[in-house]
Design a protein around this motif. Structure first.
Motif, PDB file in Angstrom:
ATOM      1  N   ARG A  39     -10.513   4.289  -0.101  1.00 25.49           N
ATOM      2  CA  ARG A  39      -9.609   4.232   1.043  1.00 25.49           C
ATOM      3  C   ARG A  39      -8.654   3.055   0.886  1.00 25.49           C
ATOM      4  O   ARG A  39      -9.017   2.018   0.347  1.00 25.49           O
ATOM      5  CB  ARG A  39     -10.386   4.056   2.342  1.00 25.49           C
ATOM      6  CG  ARG A  39     -11.239   5.253   2.685  1.00 25.49           C
ATOM      7  CD  ARG A  39     -12.164   4.941   3.843  1.00 25.49           C
ATOM      8  NE  ARG A  39     -12.987   6.071   4.160  1.00 25.49           N
ATOM      9  CZ  ARG A  39     -12.642   7.054   4.984  1.00 25.49           C
ATOM     10  NH1 ARG A  39     -11.460   7.000   5.593  1.00 25.49           N
ATOM     11  NH2 ARG A  39     -13.432   8.072   5.209  1.00 25.49           N
ATOM     12  N   LEU A  40      -7.426   3.243   1.369  1.00 25.77           N
ATOM     13  CA  LEU A  40      -6.407   2.207   1.288  1.00 25.77           C
ATOM     14  C   LEU A  40      -5.728   2.088   2.652  1.00 25.77           C
ATOM     15  O   LEU A  40      -5.316   3.098   3.243  1.00 25.77           O
ATOM     16  CB  LEU A  40      -5.397   2.590   0.203  1.00 25.77           C
ATOM     17  CG  LEU A  40      -4.273   1.604  -0.095  1.00 25.77           C
ATOM     18  CD1 LEU A  40      -4.806   0.297  -0.654  1.00 25.77           C
ATOM     19  CD2 LEU A  40      -3.303   2.228  -1.113  1.00 25.77           C
ATOM     20  N   PHE A  41      -5.647   0.870   3.180  1.00 25.56           N
ATOM     21  CA  PHE A  41      -5.023   0.641   4.476  1.00 25.56           C
ATOM     22  C   PHE A  41      -3.876  -0.357   4.326  1.00 25.56           C
ATOM     23  O   PHE A  41      -3.920  -1.244   3.479  1.00 25.56           O
ATOM     24  CB  PHE A  41      -6.038   0.061   5.474  1.00 25.56           C
ATOM     25  CG  PHE A  41      -7.179   0.985   5.778  1.00 25.56           C
ATOM     26  CD1 PHE A  41      -7.102   1.874   6.840  1.00 25.56           C
ATOM     27  CD2 PHE A  41      -8.326   0.978   4.996  1.00 25.56           C
ATOM     28  CE1 PHE A  41      -8.144   2.737   7.121  1.00 25.56           C
ATOM     29  CE2 PHE A  41      -9.374   1.843   5.263  1.00 25.56           C
ATOM     30  CZ  PHE A  41      -9.289   2.729   6.326  1.00 25.56           C
ATOM     31  N   ARG A  42      -2.847  -0.189   5.188  1.00 28.44           N
ATOM     32  CA  ARG A  42      -1.753  -1.146   5.250  1.00 28.44           C
ATOM     33  C   ARG A  42      -1.532  -1.474   6.719  1.00 28.44           C
ATOM     34  O   ARG A  42      -1.497  -0.572   7.562  1.00 28.44           O
ATOM     35  CB  ARG A  42      -0.484  -0.545   4.647  1.00 28.44           C
ATOM     36  CG  ARG A  42       0.703  -1.521   4.648  1.00 28.44           C
ATOM     37  CD  ARG A  42       2.008  -0.817   4.299  1.00 28.44           C
ATOM     38  NE  ARG A  42       2.077  -0.466   2.885  1.00 28.44           N
ATOM     39  CZ  ARG A  42       2.468   0.716   2.416  1.00 28.44           C
ATOM     40  NH1 ARG A  42       2.827   1.674   3.251  1.00 28.44           N
ATOM     41  NH2 ARG A  42       2.513   0.954   1.119  1.00 28.44           N
ATOM     42  N   GLY A  43      -1.478  -2.783   7.053  1.00 29.13           N
ATOM     43  CA  GLY A  43      -1.278  -3.145   8.456  1.00 29.13           C
ATOM     44  C   GLY A  43      -0.958  -4.618   8.598  1.00 29.13           C
ATOM     45  O   GLY A  43      -1.046  -5.378   7.628  1.00 29.13           O
ATOM     46  N   LYS A  44      -0.585  -5.007   9.815  1.00 25.97           N
ATOM     47  CA  LYS A  44      -0.270  -6.407  10.092  1.00 25.97           C
ATOM     48  C   LYS A  44      -1.568  -7.127  10.446  1.00 25.97           C
ATOM     49  O   LYS A  44      -2.272  -6.741  11.380  1.00 25.97           O
ATOM     50  CB  LYS A  44       0.737  -6.497  11.255  1.00 25.97           C
ATOM     51  CG  LYS A  44       1.327  -7.898  11.415  1.00 25.97           C
ATOM     52  CD  LYS A  44       2.414  -7.946  12.476  1.00 25.97           C
ATOM     53  CE  LYS A  44       1.786  -7.992  13.869  1.00 25.97           C
ATOM     54  NZ  LYS A  44       2.777  -8.263  14.925  1.00 25.97           N
ATOM     55  N   LEU A  45      -1.877  -8.192   9.691  1.00 22.56           N
ATOM     56  CA  LEU A  45      -3.142  -8.911   9.893  1.00 22.56           C
ATOM     57  C   LEU A  45      -3.082  -9.720  11.191  1.00 22.56           C
ATOM     58  O   LEU A  45      -2.273 -10.640  11.328  1.00 22.56           O
ATOM     59  CB  LEU A  45      -3.400  -9.854   8.708  1.00 22.56           C
ATOM     60  CG  LEU A  45      -4.693 -10.668   8.775  1.00 22.56           C
ATOM     61  CD1 LEU A  45      -5.914  -9.762   8.810  1.00 22.56           C
ATOM     62  CD2 LEU A  45      -4.797 -11.632   7.602  1.00 22.56           C
ATOM     63  N   GLY A  46      -3.957  -9.380  12.139  1.00 20.57           N
ATOM     64  CA  GLY A  46      -3.991 -10.109  13.401  1.00 20.57           C
ATOM     65  C   GLY A  46      -5.056 -11.195  13.414  1.00 20.57           C
ATOM     66  O   GLY A  46      -4.886 -12.255  14.011  1.00 20.57           O
ATOM     67  N   SER A  47      -6.172 -10.928  12.720  1.00 19.77           N
ATOM     68  CA  SER A  47      -7.301 -11.849  12.775  1.00 19.77           C
ATOM     69  C   SER A  47      -8.315 -11.468  11.699  1.00 19.77           C
ATOM     70  O   SER A  47      -8.397 -10.313  11.287  1.00 19.77           O
ATOM     71  CB  SER A  47      -7.927 -11.762  14.177  1.00 19.77           C
ATOM     72  OG  SER A  47      -9.231 -12.269  14.204  1.00 19.77           O
ATOM     73  N   PHE A  48      -9.082 -12.451  11.217  1.00 21.49           N
ATOM     74  CA  PHE A  48     -10.140 -12.189  10.231  1.00 21.49           C
ATOM     75  C   PHE A  48     -11.284 -13.162  10.480  1.00 21.49           C
ATOM     76  O   PHE A  48     -11.114 -14.163  11.176  1.00 21.49           O
ATOM     77  CB  PHE A  48      -9.599 -12.354   8.799  1.00 21.49           C
ATOM     78  CG  PHE A  48      -9.149 -13.759   8.485  1.00 21.49           C
ATOM     79  CD1 PHE A  48      -7.864 -14.186   8.797  1.00 21.49           C
ATOM     80  CD2 PHE A  48     -10.017 -14.670   7.882  1.00 21.49           C
ATOM     81  CE1 PHE A  48      -7.450 -15.486   8.522  1.00 21.49           C
ATOM     82  CE2 PHE A  48      -9.604 -15.973   7.604  1.00 21.49           C
ATOM     83  CZ  PHE A  48      -8.317 -16.380   7.924  1.00 21.49           C
ATOM     84  N   ASP A  49     -12.447 -12.872   9.896  1.00 19.91           N
ATOM     85  CA  ASP A  49     -13.567 -13.816   9.974  1.00 19.91           C
ATOM     86  C   ASP A  49     -14.235 -13.938   8.600  1.00 19.91           C
ATOM     87  O   ASP A  49     -13.751 -13.345   7.614  1.00 19.91           O
ATOM     88  CB  ASP A  49     -14.566 -13.401  11.063  1.00 19.91           C
ATOM     89  CG  ASP A  49     -15.246 -12.076  10.770  1.00 19.91           C
ATOM     90  OD1 ASP A  49     -15.239 -11.626   9.603  1.00 19.91           O
ATOM     91  OD2 ASP A  49     -15.783 -11.479  11.714  1.00 19.91           O
TER      92      ASP A  49
END
Lengths: 91, 91, 91, 91, 91, 91, 91
Positions: A32-42
């Motif tokens: 699977r491959l996703f593209r998006g604007k990173l809002g937050s990570f941990d």
């Protein structure tokens, strides 16, 4: 030199900080491959993404590689599925 | 002798330190292979890589093994996918 | 007797200590086999190996089992891939 | 009665203690079978085995089940691969 | 009523206590089935079993389901392989 | 409103409490389905079930979906196998 | 700006809070898809869902993609099965 020093003390996951509010690509297990604007990570690489689309690559009848998108909007992606995150400066 | 003594007290992951800012090869589960400049690592073998390319090996029609590259730029690779890291002095 | 007593108090992983700086064989999940000089190990069975080669076994046209090697130099092998380590006194 | 009382307070892994220095059989994921003298174990079921052989079972042309052995000498087996350990009194 | 109250405060694994020294059935991943006398268990569902047999189910030529047994004696079964344990009062 | 407030402070697993002593359905990895009376649960989603039956769904010759049951009595199901639990009010 | 600041300090899982009592979509390993009203979640991404339906996508004879639903009511979904959660504002 300063930069090189710092680099040794930053953890790999800290490098996601510069991609906050930018578009990233995420390669996930099971192709699977996703593209998006990173809002937050941990620390587990759980990701909150906005304006996400899942990208499907396939070969058409002439053998050209084509892409199809499915728009998903905002998602929370569970970190244990991630293979790698492609940071914002790359594409 | 000094070196041999030290070696017993360095953890395997500590050996990545000498490869910081150098090109390494990373063999990943599901037959993936990456090459990039090691920017940072942690105890889980999470890796931050710059100028990364993913390498695909295949046989051409004459049976020769060939390589194709996909340029990825900077990535954060999740450590649990790693089989082994090939250190900078090797190739 | 002394040895037998000690043996009960040494953890399995402690037995790798005698193989430091010696050649060991490592059988890894997904049918991979490595041979290299053990430089360092930790409790997760992460291994630092020098002069490593990956060994591929196959049958030739006459049905004989043959070996091919790929030289990898120094690697850090992630412990969770290991099935077993074949210690230095064995081969 | 004494024995029965104790039994309730011994953990399953503690039962390996009586097999120290004795031959045990270990059934491992991905259909592997090992036989060796138990030298040491820990709570993860990591095992140190001496005089180990890996056993391969197959059917010959007449449909009889046959065994082949590969001698491995001393090995450290990573506990997460184990399905079960067959204790020394059994065979 | 007393029993019902207690039931809410007993953990699922505590219910194995009543099966100590009794015959239980254990269904394990990769379609394995074991039957044996429960000697001991722990919180990971590691099990010590006596008089264990592994049960293989198959269809004969008339389509009847048949069982074959392999006697294993005493085993220590690693808990992470278990799907469920069938308690002693059931069969 | 009271209910809505509480809901935000109850963990997902706490919702199993209302199903104690009631019949639940449990969907398990590798396409297994269980139905039984919930006796006890813990944070790992380990479950103690009474009067359990495993349900097998199949298509008959006319293409109708049919169910077969295997009665298991009381079981302890290891939580890591669970995909979801269908609570008592649902069916 | 205020929002952007906060965003950097909220964990990905915290973004599920705004979807409490709203309909979300959950993509699960082994190609399962669920839709339901989010009642509660925890740090493992365990989810309590009400009015849940499992969605099966298939191609009909004319090649159109169609959906079938199975109504499940209230479920507790174990977090380790989740690939991603599609938040309430998206569809």
């Amino acid at each position: 030199m300063e930069r090189s020093h710092q680099q040794r003390h930053q953890r790999p996951i800290d490098y996601l900080r510069n991609s906050i509010n930018k578009i990233i690509l995420i390669k996930v297990k099971r192709n699977r491959l996703f593209r998006g604007k990173l809002g937050s990570f941990d620390d587990h690489l759980n990701l909150y993404l906005e304006g996400t689309s899942q990208i499907f690559e396939y070969q058409d009848d002439e053998g050209n590689i084509r892409e199809e998108h499915e728009d998903l909007g905002s998602i929370v992606l569970r970190g244990d599925n991630v293979i790698f995150v492609n940071l914002a400066d790359n594409f």
